[in-house]
Write a protein that holds these residues in place. Structure first.
Motif, PDB file in Angstrom:
ATOM      1  N   ALA A   1       4.753  -4.048  -3.695  1.00  0.00           N
ATOM      2  CA  ALA A   1       3.903  -4.594  -2.515  1.00  0.00           C
ATOM      3  C   ALA A   1       4.799  -4.421  -1.306  1.00  0.00           C
ATOM      4  O   ALA A   1       4.276  -4.250  -0.195  1.00  0.00           O
ATOM      5  CB  ALA A   1       3.645  -6.104  -3.147  1.00  0.00           C
ATOM      6  N   ALA A   2       5.934  -4.638  -1.306  1.00  0.00           N
ATOM      7  CA  ALA A   2       7.022  -4.707  -0.214  1.00  0.00           C
ATOM      8  C   ALA A   2       6.917  -3.329   0.313  1.00  0.00           C
ATOM      9  O   ALA A   2       7.002  -2.869   1.549  1.00  0.00           O
ATOM     10  CB  ALA A   2       8.355  -5.344  -0.485  1.00  0.00           C
ATOM     11  N   GLU A   3       7.005  -2.346  -0.589  1.00  0.00           N
ATOM     12  CA  GLU A   3       7.186  -1.063  -0.267  1.00  0.00           C
ATOM     13  C   GLU A   3       5.760  -0.391   0.489  1.00  0.00           C
ATOM     14  O   GLU A   3       5.809   0.368   1.511  1.00  0.00           O
ATOM     15  CB  GLU A   3       7.404  -0.079  -1.398  1.00  0.00           C
ATOM     16  CG  GLU A   3       7.341   1.413  -1.122  1.00  0.00           C
ATOM     17  CD  GLU A   3       6.127   2.044  -1.136  1.00  0.00           C
ATOM     18  OE1 GLU A   3       5.942   2.959  -0.127  1.00  0.00           O
ATOM     19  OE2 GLU A   3       5.179   1.889  -2.093  1.00  0.00           O
ATOM     20  N   ILE A   4       4.748  -0.844   0.071  1.00  0.00           N
ATOM     21  CA  ILE A   4       3.226  -0.635   0.317  1.00  0.00           C
ATOM     22  C   ILE A   4       3.392  -0.886   1.897  1.00  0.00           C
ATOM     23  O   ILE A   4       2.676  -0.392   2.767  1.00  0.00           O
ATOM     24  CB  ILE A   4       2.253  -0.862  -0.354  1.00  0.00           C
ATOM     25  CG1 ILE A   4       2.208  -0.336  -1.706  1.00  0.00           C
ATOM     26  CG2 ILE A   4       1.108  -0.778   0.460  1.00  0.00           C
ATOM     27  CD1 ILE A   4       1.237  -0.977  -2.548  1.00  0.00           C
ATOM     28  N   ALA A   5       3.547  -2.231   2.122  1.00  0.00           N
ATOM     29  CA  ALA A   5       3.611  -2.819   3.472  1.00  0.00           C
ATOM     30  C   ALA A   5       4.319  -2.172   4.348  1.00  0.00           C
ATOM     31  O   ALA A   5       4.110  -1.962   5.365  1.00  0.00           O
ATOM     32  CB  ALA A   5       4.009  -4.468   3.296  1.00  0.00           C
ATOM     33  N   MET A   6       5.764  -1.968   4.108  1.00  0.00           N
ATOM     34  CA  MET A   6       6.554  -1.201   4.932  1.00  0.00           C
ATOM     35  C   MET A   6       5.919   0.339   5.141  1.00  0.00           C
ATOM     36  O   MET A   6       6.313   0.674   6.378  1.00  0.00           O
ATOM     37  CB  MET A   6       7.969  -1.298   4.351  1.00  0.00           C
ATOM     38  CG  MET A   6       9.060  -0.434   5.276  1.00  0.00           C
ATOM     39  SD  MET A   6       8.821  -0.684   7.116  1.00  0.00           S
ATOM     40  CE  MET A   6       9.756  -2.280   7.335  1.00  0.00           C
ATOM     41  N   GLU A   7       5.694   0.882   4.129  1.00  0.00           N
ATOM     42  CA  GLU A   7       5.312   2.361   4.369  1.00  0.00           C
ATOM     43  C   GLU A   7       4.460   2.540   5.480  1.00  0.00           C
ATOM     44  O   GLU A   7       4.455   3.367   6.183  1.00  0.00           O
ATOM     45  CB  GLU A   7       4.710   2.820   2.933  1.00  0.00           C
ATOM     46  CG  GLU A   7       4.495   4.404   3.033  1.00  0.00           C
ATOM     47  CD  GLU A   7       3.808   4.906   1.799  1.00  0.00           C
ATOM     48  OE1 GLU A   7       3.221   5.959   1.586  1.00  0.00           O
ATOM     49  OE2 GLU A   7       4.065   4.022   0.601  1.00  0.00           O
ATOM     50  N   HIS A   8       3.403   1.564   5.750  1.00  0.00           N
ATOM     51  CA  HIS A   8       2.471   1.643   6.529  1.00  0.00           C
ATOM     52  C   HIS A   8       2.720   0.945   7.991  1.00  0.00           C
ATOM     53  O   HIS A   8       1.947   0.783   8.735  1.00  0.00           O
ATOM     54  CB  HIS A   8       1.190   1.237   5.977  1.00  0.00           C
ATOM     55  CG  HIS A   8       0.922   1.856   5.048  1.00  0.00           C
ATOM     56  ND1 HIS A   8       0.245   3.407   4.955  1.00  0.00           N
ATOM     57  CD2 HIS A   8       1.042   1.673   3.521  1.00  0.00           C
ATOM     58  CE1 HIS A   8       0.263   3.732   3.776  1.00  0.00           C
ATOM     59  NE2 HIS A   8       0.455   2.737   2.837  1.00  0.00           N
ATOM     60  N   HIS A   9       3.992   0.865   8.086  1.00  0.00           N
ATOM     61  CA  HIS A   9       4.591   0.399   9.439  1.00  0.00           C
ATOM     62  C   HIS A   9       5.755   1.237  10.011  1.00  0.00           C
ATOM     63  O   HIS A   9       6.038   0.983  10.962  1.00  0.00           O
ATOM     64  CB  HIS A   9       5.290  -1.169   9.311  1.00  0.00           C
ATOM     65  CG  HIS A   9       4.158  -2.210   9.164  1.00  0.00           C
ATOM     66  ND1 HIS A   9       3.782  -2.775   7.920  1.00  0.00           N
ATOM     67  CD2 HIS A   9       3.444  -2.924  10.227  1.00  0.00           C
ATOM     68  CE1 HIS A   9       2.805  -3.703   8.457  1.00  0.00           C
ATOM     69  NE2 HIS A   9       2.678  -3.710   9.790  1.00  0.00           N
TER      70      HIS A   9
END
Length: 475
Positions: A386-394
């Motif tokens: 979840a953390a990875e997905i959120a950062m990936e799209h920032h």
């Protein structure tokens, strides 16, 4: 021994509008006073000058850096100072040209002359500031500090030691990256929050941990409450109108409540269709960052500019997702969020002056996504996903505050970060981690490489992007 960063290092109570440009310089001023006292020079101070460099200089006035320095030198504590006292103290210093150093001795101080904005950058970090005290015997005593984001302040000598370590504790679970954290959860058969709790217990009693985590949450809740019940124009000259008030009124109607807690209970009774959920989450985030922009009290999470994401997502869980959630869920959420933030700080940066807004909104969104995912029943691997997905799209998000103020586009960006965090948590919950293609540590490495490649004008200098496309005249 690895660097030990506590949840309470990542989630600090302070005053807006910026953790790196307001809280950091404030804490640096406090440290300088401590040095003067330790060297028995405090009572010999005749005058003080402060030099600001780089990003602190370029956007310092918009971030109230000069105010923070004067308050810090005056011996005020950002966690506890009554907010209404800030304007009074600053006005008195300006009018009398006298500063009550450490709230003990009076020295002459002209804020137009004694705080110097130097546009050049110091080589170590974009946010540098030097305090110089002239003593009664005409000798000078100087110290240089660097505000590296999230209210963290360092001196170059310590960070450039042979081992880039800050030995503050002896955590039983030494965590430098996401892989190590995941391995501990497997080895100990514990959740991420349980691992974090064991580390925190090596520094504080369980009673203190409970009290401090709830103090952080209550500060967040009060901040949302104040923001949703305050209207008008934000200070700074951009004429930004507060929006949380009207949005909140349209959502809650004629509900009856008289405190932040009864307000929370009333929100649980409102309609929660998809549009209303979007509006509530956005309203919570707007409220926090409008308070932040008005020099109100917020929780740095991991920065002031991104302070609205985590409370908005946690509030979403409490008022929409799980009406039975209480203190245990709140503490669990904050511990996971803090740990994820510390991993980003160790592997990359949480300073917009170093990494652009991906280091603030991106990290806060990753922190919130991970914490929400665990509360929703996610495994440790899904939490990290979840953390990875959120950062990936920032990735690549620039920091370009118009007028050097934490208002445009900063306030709205918190709403986007919060919504992305919820989406990232849901995606992770529906995904088998075995099928994940991008581990969190790779995203953190990529974020750091992106930060190094990013042009400096997009790193909180107000020299590029919206900061030059939109000027004060447009507002």
């Amino acid at each position: 021994m690895e660097e030990c960063i506590s949840v309470f290092d990542m989630l600090k109570i302070g005053v807006g509008p910026s953790s790196s440009h307001t809280l950091g310089p404030w804490r640096a001023a406090e440290r300088f006073l401590g040095e003067l006292r330790a060297d028995t020079k405090f009572t010999s101070v005749r005058s003080i000058k402060v030099d600001l460099y780089g990003s602190l200089s370029l956007t310092g006035k918009g971030h109230a850096t000069d105010f923070a320095i004067m308050l810090g030198l005056s011996g005020q504590n950002p966690e506890y100072i009554p907010i209404h006292n800030i304007a009074i103290i600053i006005a008195e210093i300006k009018a009398k040209k006298i500063l009550h150093l450490g709230n003990e001795i009076e020295i002459p101080f002209c804020f137009e002359e004694d705080i110097i904005f130097n546009k050049n950058f110091l080589p170590f970090h974009a946010n540098g500031l030097t305090f110089t005290a002239t003593l009664l015997d005409t000798t000078e005593y100087s110290s240089t500090y660097y505000s590296i984001g999230g209210g963290f302040v360092v001196v170059e000598e310590r960070v450039n030691a042979k081992k880039k370590l800050q030995i503050k504790c002896a955590f039983p679970f030494q965590i430098q990256n996401a892989d190590e954290l995941l391995n501990y959860t497997i080895q100990e058969n514990k959740s991420i929050s349980e691992i974090v709790y064991e580390n925190e217990k090596s520094m504080r009693s369980e009673t203190e941990i409970h009290h401090e985590l709830m103090r952080i949450w209550n500060t967040m809740l009060e901040c949302m409450y104040i923001g949703c019940h305050s209207k008008g124009i934000l200070p700074g000259g951009l004429n930004v109108r507060r929006r949380a008030f009207d949005m909140h009124q349209n959502l809650i109607g004629l509900a009856n409540y008289d405190s932040p807690q009864t307000w929370l209970e009333q929100i649980r009774l409102t309609e929660v269709k998809f549009r209303q959920i979007l509006k509530w989450v956005s309203c919570f985030a707007l409220a926090v960052n409008e308070v932040n922009a008005a020099l109100g009290r917020v929780v740095t999470a991991p920065t002031n500019g991104s302070a609205g994401v985590i409370p908005a997502v946690l509030m979403y869980y409490l008022v929409i997702e799980n009406h039975n959630a209480g203190d245990a869920a709140i503490k669990q959420f904050l511990m996971v969020a803090g740990e994820i933030g510390s991993i980003f700080k160790k592997g990359s940066t949480i300073s917009a002056a170093m990494g652009g807004c991906q280091a603030e909104i991106g990290v806060s969104s990753a922190m919130a996504a991970a914490a929400l995912c665990e509360l929703m029943g996610g495994t440790p691997a899904q939490v990290l996903m979840a953390a990875e997905i959120a950062m990936e799209h920032h990735l690549g998000l620039t920091c370009d505050p118009v007028g050097g103020l934490v208002q445009i586009p900063c306030i709205e960006r918190n709403t986007m970060g919060a919504i992305k965090a919820i989406n990232a948590a849901e995606l992770a919950l529906e995904t088998d981690p075995k099928n994940a293609k991008v581990p969190l540590d790779k995203v953190i490495d990529t974020m750091w490489q992106t930060a190094k490649d990013m042009n400096n004008k997009y790193k909180e200098t107000s020299e590029g992007g919206l900061a030059v496309a939109v000027n004060m005249a447009d507002c």
